[in-house]
Design a protein around this motif. Structure first.
Motif, PDB file in Angstrom:
ATOM      1  N   LEU A 151       0.822  -1.212   0.000  1.00 35.57           N
ATOM      2  CA  LEU A 151       0.000   0.000   0.000  1.00 35.57           C
ATOM      3  C   LEU A 151       0.849   1.253   0.000  1.00 35.57           C
ATOM      4  CD1 LEU A 151      -3.076  -0.751   2.285  1.00 35.57           C
ATOM      5  CD2 LEU A 151      -2.782  -1.050  -0.173  1.00 35.57           C
ATOM      6  N   MET A 152       2.022   1.210   0.633  1.00 34.16           N
ATOM      7  CA  MET A 152       2.917   2.363   0.572  1.00 34.16           C
ATOM      8  C   MET A 152       3.426   2.571  -0.849  1.00 34.16           C
ATOM      9  SD  MET A 152       5.085   1.972   4.124  1.00 34.16           S
ATOM     10  CE  MET A 152       6.079   3.428   3.777  1.00 34.16           C
ATOM     11  N   LYS A 153       3.697   1.481  -1.556  1.00 35.47           N
ATOM     12  CA  LYS A 153       4.108   1.582  -2.964  1.00 35.47           C
ATOM     13  C   LYS A 153       2.980   2.170  -3.803  1.00 35.47           C
ATOM     14  CE  LYS A 153       6.380   0.347  -6.817  1.00 35.47           C
ATOM     15  NZ  LYS A 153       5.358   0.610  -7.845  1.00 35.47           N
ATOM     16  N   ILE A 154       1.760   1.736  -3.578  1.00 35.50           N
ATOM     17  CA  ILE A 154       0.621   2.279  -4.316  1.00 35.50           C
ATOM     18  C   ILE A 154       0.420   3.754  -3.989  1.00 35.50           C
ATOM     19  CG2 ILE A 154      -1.884   2.107  -4.564  1.00 35.50           C
ATOM     20  CD1 ILE A 154      -1.547  -0.921  -4.054  1.00 35.50           C
ATOM     21  N   TYR A 155       0.562   4.113  -2.720  1.00 38.18           N
ATOM     22  CA  TYR A 155       0.420   5.515  -2.308  1.00 38.18           C
ATOM     23  C   TYR A 155       1.475   6.386  -2.989  1.00 38.18           C
ATOM     24  CZ  TYR A 155       0.377   9.612   0.748  1.00 38.18           C
ATOM     25  OH  TYR A 155       0.329  10.891   1.237  1.00 38.18           O
ATOM     26  N   ARG A 156       2.714   5.919  -3.045  1.00 38.27           N
ATOM     27  CA  ARG A 156       3.760   6.711  -3.699  1.00 38.27           C
ATOM     28  C   ARG A 156       3.485   6.882  -5.183  1.00 38.27           C
ATOM     29  NH1 ARG A 156       9.505   4.449  -5.351  1.00 38.27           N
ATOM     30  NH2 ARG A 156       8.061   3.722  -6.971  1.00 38.27           N
ATOM     31  N   ASP A 157       3.056   5.809  -5.841  1.00 39.08           N
ATOM     32  CA  ASP A 157       2.776   5.921  -7.273  1.00 39.08           C
ATOM     33  C   ASP A 157       1.639   6.896  -7.552  1.00 39.08           C
ATOM     34  OD1 ASP A 157       4.749   4.079  -7.715  1.00 39.08           O
ATOM     35  OD2 ASP A 157       3.389   2.365  -7.930  1.00 39.08           O
ATOM     36  N   THR A 170      -0.949   3.039 -12.838  1.00 33.70           N
ATOM     37  CA  THR A 170      -0.211   1.932 -12.230  1.00 33.70           C
ATOM     38  C   THR A 170      -0.660   1.701 -10.793  1.00 33.70           C
ATOM     39  OG1 THR A 170       1.689   2.454 -13.632  1.00 33.70           O
ATOM     40  CG2 THR A 170       2.091   1.063 -11.723  1.00 33.70           C
ATOM     41  N   ALA A 171      -0.967   2.787 -10.069  1.00 32.54           N
ATOM     42  CA  ALA A 171      -1.433   2.646  -8.690  1.00 32.54           C
ATOM     43  C   ALA A 171      -2.770   1.907  -8.639  1.00 32.54           C
ATOM     44  CB  ALA A 171      -1.557   4.019  -8.043  1.00 32.54           C
TER      45      ALA A 171
END
Length: 326
Positions: free
Chosen positions: A278-284, A293-294
């Motif tokens: 979820l942190m990766k999705i939030y950053r994207d 991409t998110a």
């Protein structure tokens, strides 16, 4: 000479027909009221759950095509991308690494948290337990603390400069390891989840224990069963459905871990901006402005959560059916 006007009286309505009309009117109104009461919840569900999910699915199949130098109006066009966003997410090493960290986090969190919850529930249900009301409240109270606040509190306990634990250890000339180091930060985050989630799962497991008839305990005691045998042979099998439910919910929460690492990230270099999925999705989505991409990443996490939960339930149900058939 005019003819007199004759008024013909209306035919009387039978009492049974009048009752049928009133009954039909009441039935019509009573059938309307349930929909009126659930309308606010339905509107909220559609506005904040269903429509965003459908929009995320739609966006996950789209992308932006840049023409020319990418300057001026009309240079960026949204086009159909098919499965390109999903392929990019699944081939992204950062996303795969975050998924592995989430699985490792769950491997630490779920067994310890549910084991402690079951242990506390059995201890509170024991005949020798004292101060049960205070104990239930003390164990459940951390669940009432929001995850962000508990993460900040534990973060201050982890930091060497602010932690009273490190201060007492320094006075005793004992060097404690840095809980926020890259090697131990996963356990530090899992500790916050264990501290906050054990009480809720304990209440879920303790409730069915109170519904077990006392006659079963009395019969087991007359047969010479000890407290440990009663717990393992009567109590735990009786609360197994609740234990499975808490396990599924814990797995779902594990894959969606976000607040704890996001709050601790400014305190340490051991947590990257893509530490969890979820942190990766939030950053994207909000740092790199790549909502396409998110969205694909969020759909993948949702599908993974569904597959793991459904597969686990099927596995447990199949084992239970096999045991019953024996």
């Amino acid at each position: 000479m005019t003819n007199p006007t004759v008024t013909v009286p209306a035919a009387p309505v039978p009492p049974g027909r009048r009752a049928d009309r009133r009954r039909g009117s009441r039935t019509l109104h009573s059938g309307f009221y349930p929909y009126l009461f659930i309308a606010p919840a339905a509107v909220c569900f559609l506005s904040f759950m269903a429509i965003p999910i459908v929009y995320a699915i739609w966006v996950s199949f789209r992308t932006v095509k840049v023409s020319g130098l990418g300057l001026g109006s009309g240079s960026r066009t949204e086009v159909w991308a098919g499965l390109a966003n999903y392929s990019a997410v699944l081939s992204d090493p950062e996303f795969l690494a975050s998924a592995r960290r989430a699985l490792a986090y769950g491997a630490v969190l779920v067994p310890v948290m549910l084991g402690l919850a079951l242990l506390f529930a059995l201890l509170l249900d024991s005949r020798r337990a004292r101060a049960r009301t205070f104990s239930r409240l003390a164990i459940f109270l951390p669940y009432a603390v929001p995850a962000v606040i508990s993460s900040v509190l534990w973060g201050f306990l982890y930091l060497r400069g602010t932690s009273p634990v490190h201060w007492l250890a320094a006075k005793a000339q004992v060097v404690l390891p840095d809980a926020l180091s890259p090697d131990l930060v996963l356990f530090a985050i899992a500790n916050i989840g264990i501290w906050g989630g054990t009480g809720f799962n304990m209440i879920v497991l303790y409730t069915p224990l109170k519904a077990i008839p006392s006659e079963l305990y009395e019969a087991a005691t007359l047969d010479g069963a000890s407290e440990f045998q009663i717990a393992t042979r009567i109590k735990i099998p009786m609360v197994l459905p609740s234990l499975i439910m808490t396990l599924v919910f814990s797995v779902i929460a594990t894959l969606q871990v976000f607040a704890e690492p996001m709050t601790l990230r400014p305190m340490t270099n051991g947590i990257s901006s893509t530490w969890s999925p979820l942190m990766k999705i939030y950053r994207d989505a909000f740092v790199q402005n790549d909502i396409y991409t998110a969205s694909a990443g969020s759909i993948i996490v949702a599908l993974a959560t569904f597959v793991i939960s459904f597969g686990f339930l099927r596995l447990v149900r199949g084992q239970a059916f096999a045991q019953e058939s024996r």
